[in-house]
Design a protein around this motif. Structure first.
Motif, PDB file in Angstrom:
ATOM      1  N   THR A  64       0.601  -1.198   0.104  1.00 58.51           N
ATOM      2  CA  THR A  64       0.120  -0.136  -0.075  1.00 58.51           C
ATOM      3  C   THR A  64       0.842   1.263  -0.165  1.00 58.51           C
ATOM      4  N   ALA A  65       0.705   1.931  -0.982  1.00 61.37           N
ATOM      5  CA  ALA A  65       1.500   3.297  -1.070  1.00 61.37           C
ATOM      6  C   ALA A  65       1.061   4.363  -0.487  1.00 61.37           C
ATOM      7  N   ASP A  66       1.536   5.494  -0.155  1.00 58.82           N
ATOM      8  CA  ASP A  66       1.289   6.839   0.576  1.00 58.82           C
ATOM      9  C   ASP A  66       0.004   7.130   0.054  1.00 58.82           C
ATOM     10  N   SER A  67      -0.271   6.916  -1.064  1.00 59.69           N
ATOM     11  CA  SER A  67      -1.871   7.504  -1.593  1.00 59.69           C
ATOM     12  C   SER A  67      -2.987   6.314  -1.254  1.00 59.69           C
ATOM     13  N   GLY A  68      -2.387   5.314  -0.147  1.00 58.00           N
ATOM     14  CA  GLY A  68      -3.497   4.450   0.079  1.00 58.00           C
ATOM     15  C   GLY A  68      -3.936   3.371  -0.900  1.00 58.00           C
ATOM     16  N   GLN A  69      -3.245   3.531  -2.194  1.00 57.76           N
ATOM     17  CA  GLN A  69      -3.674   2.651  -3.012  1.00 57.76           C
ATOM     18  C   GLN A  69      -2.827   1.371  -3.317  1.00 57.76           C
ATOM     19  N   ILE A  70      -3.043   0.358  -3.663  1.00 59.25           N
ATOM     20  CA  ILE A  70      -2.132  -0.867  -3.814  1.00 59.25           C
ATOM     21  C   ILE A  70      -1.313  -0.496  -5.039  1.00 59.25           C
ATOM     22  N   THR A  71      -0.148  -0.499  -4.742  1.00 56.48           N
ATOM     23  CA  THR A  71       1.051  -0.050  -5.819  1.00 56.48           C
ATOM     24  C   THR A  71       1.906  -1.456  -6.032  1.00 56.48           C
ATOM     25  N   ALA A  72       2.346  -1.469  -7.337  1.00 58.25           N
ATOM     26  CA  ALA A  72       3.191  -2.732  -7.565  1.00 58.25           C
ATOM     27  C   ALA A  72       4.510  -2.151  -8.186  1.00 58.25           C
ATOM     28  N   VAL A  73       5.443  -2.866  -7.657  1.00 56.69           N
ATOM     29  CA  VAL A  73       6.995  -2.331  -8.059  1.00 56.69           C
ATOM     30  C   VAL A  73       7.565  -3.580  -8.706  1.00 56.69           C
ATOM     31  N   ARG A  74       7.883  -3.739  -9.922  1.00 55.84           N
ATOM     32  CA  ARG A  74       8.881  -4.706 -10.744  1.00 55.84           C
ATOM     33  C   ARG A  74      10.200  -4.853 -10.109  1.00 55.84           C
ATOM     34  N   VAL A  75      10.320  -5.868  -9.797  1.00 54.91           N
ATOM     35  CA  VAL A  75      11.682  -6.311  -8.967  1.00 54.91           C
ATOM     36  C   VAL A  75      12.706  -6.845  -9.921  1.00 54.91           C
ATOM     37  N   VAL A  76      13.717  -6.111 -10.318  1.00 50.83           N
ATOM     38  CA  VAL A  76      14.519  -6.543 -11.247  1.00 50.83           C
ATOM     39  C   VAL A  76      15.996  -6.380 -10.499  1.00 50.83           C
ATOM     40  N   ALA A  77      17.186  -6.770 -11.321  1.00 53.04           N
ATOM     41  CA  ALA A  77      18.509  -6.812 -10.629  1.00 53.04           C
ATOM     42  C   ALA A  77      18.846  -5.610  -9.839  1.00 53.04           C
ATOM     43  N   LEU A 130       6.000  -2.442 -14.695  1.00 54.07           N
ATOM     44  CA  LEU A 130       7.209  -2.477 -15.480  1.00 54.07           C
ATOM     45  C   LEU A 130       8.418  -1.564 -14.769  1.00 54.07           C
ATOM     46  N   HIS A 131       9.607  -1.976 -15.110  1.00 53.90           N
ATOM     47  CA  HIS A 131      10.662  -1.251 -14.648  1.00 53.90           C
ATOM     48  C   HIS A 131      11.026  -0.377 -15.565  1.00 53.90           C
ATOM     49  N   ALA A 132      11.285   0.964 -15.237  1.00 53.37           N
ATOM     50  CA  ALA A 132      11.657   1.961 -16.206  1.00 53.37           C
ATOM     51  C   ALA A 132      13.212   1.976 -16.365  1.00 53.37           C
TER      52      ALA A 132
END
Lengths: 110, 242
Positions: free
Chosen positions: B150-163, B230-232
């Motif tokens: 849960t991010a600061d905004s309260g929404q569920i947020t996804a982070v792509r995990v890469v190297a 996605l990872h930028a």
């Protein structure tokens, strides 16, 4: 004076009439002109030397032109026309320069 | 100077007329020749031998150009008709781009895998615990991983995990690649479901570690998961392809 006028008249005629060179004469005309120029320079030099002779001039003029044309014609028949015309032009050019130098010595005394 | 004057003095003998005529002819011829040289160009005055040579050069050159044109046409046909080899190479390159994209996190991935849900009621689950979970997933062969919270905004947020992904501790929760996330966390990992689930259940492993911090771990296997985050990608500043 008359020869100079005649020369000018010839130039004027050429300018006015716009003639085209016949194909058969095309290789020979430039050589003939250079040969004639050689005769003219020789004549001017002889005049300044005081040994000018009209008949000699006429004969040398005509024979120069004929021999130059003949040499080029022979060269063409033998397949070395280009080289022979170059040779003729070089030789005549050297003579013209020699005569021009003599004329210069007479006119400017230098 | 006397002889100079005699040169210009008018005379009118017959031979003088001849001289004048010859000079007129000379002047005429000079003009004619100059004009024909100027007007007809180089080729018209060239001698036969020169013309043959020029023609030879031209035909040689045209032969060379025709050969070049033929070889270029052949190349063009080879390239445009797309023989099996070049199409296969193209397909291979596309496939490789996709594979590298999944590794780099620049394309979404779907497949079988597990979801690991971690609750943290006591705010004790640290970044190192989540890193342990991630390492276990990687060891078990996870091919694409995404971390949600849960991010600061309260929404569920996804982070792509890469190297390059970094996990840091925050006062509450963690920061993944600079994105502040708080529990509950959920890893979505694509790989062999049973291997991944087994890796989570190792005694003394991540489940125990989470439990020691007062949290719970729920592992759900799935036949179809989607890693959509996605990872930028940023262009490398120093590294260049060798």
């Amino acid at each position: 004076m008359i020869p100079a006028l005649a020369l000018a008249l010839g130039v004027a005629l050429g300018l006015v009439l716009h003639p085209t060179v016949p194909d058969a004469l095309q290789p020979y005309l430039p050589i003939a002109v250079v040969a004639a120029l050689d005769a003219v320079f020789g004549a001017v030099r002889a005049q300044l030397d005081g040994i000018f002779d009209d008949r000699v001039f006429v004969v040398s003029f005509v024979s120069n032109v004929l021999v130059a044309g003949l040499v080029v014609f022979l060269g063409d028949q033998l397949g070395v026309g280009g080289q022979l015309s170059t040779g003729v032009v070089v030789v005549l050019g050297i003579r013209i320069f020699t005569n021009a130098a003599a004329i210069r010595r007479h006119v400017f005394r230098a | 100077m006397a002889s100079w004057r005699t040169l210009l003095r008018p005379r009118a003998r017959r031979v003088d007329v001849l001289v004048a005529l010859l000079l007129a002819v000379l002047g005429f011829a000079v003009v004619v020749q100059v004009r024909s040289t100027q007007s007809t160009g180089v080729l018209a005055n060239a001698r036969q031998g020169d013309l043959v040579q020029i023609l030879d050069e031209l035909s040689n050159r045209s032969d060379r150009l025709r050969q070049e044109s033929e070889s270029l046409t052949a190349t063009q046909q080879r390239l445009s008709t797309g023989t099996g080899a070049s199409q296969a190479a193209l397909a291979e390159a596309r496939k490789r781009t996709q594979q590298l994209g999944i590794l780099a996190g620049t394309v979404a991935a779907t497949g079988t895998g597990v979801q690991v849900r971690i609750t943290d009621p006591k705010n004790q689950v640290s970044a190192s615990v989540l890193l342990d979970v991630l390492e276990e997933l990687r060891n078990a062969g996870a091919e694409a991983v995404m971390l949600e919270g849960t991010a600061d905004s309260g929404q569920i947020t996804a982070v792509r995990v890469v190297a390059q992904t970094a996990l840091e501790d925050r006062d509450t929760g963690i920061a993944a690649d600079g994105t502040h996330l708080v529990a509950p966390f959920r890893f979505t990992a694509i790989g062999d479901p049973s291997t991944l689930a087994g890796a989570m259940a190792i005694p003394g492993g991540v489940e125990d570690a989470v439990r020691q911090q007062g949290g719970t771990t729920v592992v759900t296997r799935s036949n179809r998961l989607r890693v959509g985050a996605l990872h930028a990608l940023s262009a490398p500043r120093y590294a260049r392809p060798d």
